[in-house]
Design an enzyme around this catalytic site. Sequence first.
Site, PDB file in Angstrom:
ATOM      1  N   ASN A 194       1.458  -0.691  -0.013  1.00 32.57           N
ATOM      2  CA  ASN A 194      -0.118   0.062  -0.129  1.00 32.57           C
ATOM      3  C   ASN A 194       0.660   0.986  -0.012  1.00 32.57           C
ATOM      4  O   ASN A 194       1.707   2.104   1.131  1.00 32.57           O
ATOM      5  CB  ASN A 194      -0.875   0.341   1.489  1.00 32.57           C
ATOM      6  CG  ASN A 194      -1.691   1.072   1.667  1.00 32.57           C
ATOM      7  OD1 ASN A 194      -1.878   2.374   0.578  1.00 32.57           O
ATOM      8  ND2 ASN A 194      -3.040   1.230   2.256  1.00 32.57           N
TER       9      ASN A 194
ATOM     10  N   HIS B  43     -12.748   2.766  -0.932  1.00 33.43           N
ATOM     11  CA  HIS B  43     -12.459   2.169   0.708  1.00 33.43           C
ATOM     12  C   HIS B  43     -12.826   0.832   0.414  1.00 33.43           C
ATOM     13  O   HIS B  43     -13.639  -0.497   0.835  1.00 33.43           O
ATOM     14  CB  HIS B  43     -13.390   2.723   1.335  1.00 33.43           C
ATOM     15  CG  HIS B  43     -13.379   3.836   2.037  1.00 33.43           C
ATOM     16  ND1 HIS B  43     -13.275   4.757   2.944  1.00 33.43           N
ATOM     17  CD2 HIS B  43     -11.697   3.982   3.126  1.00 33.43           C
ATOM     18  CE1 HIS B  43     -12.096   5.451   3.268  1.00 33.43           C
ATOM     19  NE2 HIS B  43     -11.609   5.464   3.169  1.00 33.43           N
TER      20      HIS B  43
ATOM     21  N   GLU C 171      -8.440  -4.600   4.715  1.00 35.85           N
ATOM     22  CA  GLU C 171      -7.573  -5.091   3.459  1.00 35.85           C
ATOM     23  C   GLU C 171      -6.531  -5.971   2.793  1.00 35.85           C
ATOM     24  O   GLU C 171      -6.776  -5.951   1.731  1.00 35.85           O
ATOM     25  CB  GLU C 171      -7.865  -3.173   2.979  1.00 35.85           C
ATOM     26  CG  GLU C 171      -8.968  -2.462   2.822  1.00 35.85           C
ATOM     27  CD  GLU C 171      -8.614  -1.094   3.938  1.00 35.85           C
ATOM     28  OE1 GLU C 171      -8.111  -1.100   5.129  1.00 35.85           O
ATOM     29  OE2 GLU C 171      -8.983  -0.149   3.490  1.00 35.85           O
TER      30      GLU C 171
END
Length: 405
Positions: free
Chosen positions: A11, A184, A382
């Site tokens: 990320n 999201h 996530e």
Amino acid sequence: MSHRDACLVINAGSSSLKFSVFCGAGRSDLEAVLTGQISGIGTAPRFEAKDAARHVLADGILDEVGPGDRAGLLGFLLTWMRHELRDVRLVAAGHRVVHGGTRFDAPVRLTPAVLAELEALVPLAPLHQPHNIAAMTALAEVYPELPQVACFDTAFHRTRPWQAQMFALPRELTDEGVRRYGFHGLSYEYIAQRLPQIAPELAEARVVVCHLGSGSSLCGMRAGRSVDTTMGFTALDGLPMGTRPGAIDPGVLIYLMREKGMGPDELERLLYHKSGLLGVSGVSNDMRALLDSENPQAAEAVELFCFQVAKQAAGLAAAMGGLDAVVFTAGVGENSAPVRARVAEKLGWLGVHLDGAANRARATRISAADSRVPVFVIPTDEERMIASHTLAILARNAVHPPLAA
Ligand code: ADP
């Protein structure tokens, strides 16, 4: 020694690169073995890593390579991993990518053609997409054979009906991509998979998921698919956030441009970094600090936040034609009992009632026994979602190899 297959999850932001490693072959047996980050990219990089039990494995200045040399930094990470995780064989990397535009409604294996399409989406997310792309190209430079997969924050919301995706703007703007995308998505997708495991009777339900973190949004989902969400063209829309205002009258922006002479960069700073909980309170962007503060403006910031969460949640209930469950997730949603209590109180008229003790104890199910609408706290993940997608794509590609690279 037998090796376990592992997926590296990345990320990448402007000055940091968060990473995690999952072992296993698929969704049900994924085991998180490592998390960490390289921070201070471009200035003074620092490398931190923890194992699954959160024991520190590494924490220190990283001065072996240039501070902005992403390929060098990723090369360091890969070498470190080879030493640290000797029983693990890296088989793929999955990236969190902020924008998939209208083109990508699912994760995709990275090819030169896909990379070009992701670059074409930079104008839609200029603050995030370039960093996501930079991590992918840097990784390709140091480890060209490693399959990479892009997983999008927008993809989950591609199932919404057209009314939820369109602004009431002239058609030509919609056609060139000025739409409500929503973000999201990897968090919502994870919750969509977790909720039926916790409450199988809710598999087809109309659920409002409250992802409340430093960035916050809501998603109305029916049968695990997104029906509507509060973020729009960018991650500025919808709820007030740590430093973003959420939805505001666009006339305010015209006023600021005309009367204060603000240009795009100044507006960007105002809207991304100076507004929201921080702007209203003048104290902090952190919900913990606001709840602890005696300052009346801090209390106002919390109230403004809870008011908008409840109001916009009710809007999503209307979009779904009803409400069967509520889920709280992310930093504030998972950890702040007072915020959950205040939001739930404002949704009482829709049949939402909390069990105060269960809420304070952060139980999984926090609604009162007689609440018509059950309420849950479900930690989001996530990274696990990205690892799961990445390994699934790899498995499919192994059966059906692409005709051309
Ligand atoms: P991000 O959007 O960066 O992933 P998170 O989901 O981790 O953010 O949420 C971070 C935010 O969660 C912090 O800014 C803080 O306001 C909030 N938070 C974390 N713990 C608590 C707590 N115990 N009470 C209230 N807020 C909390």
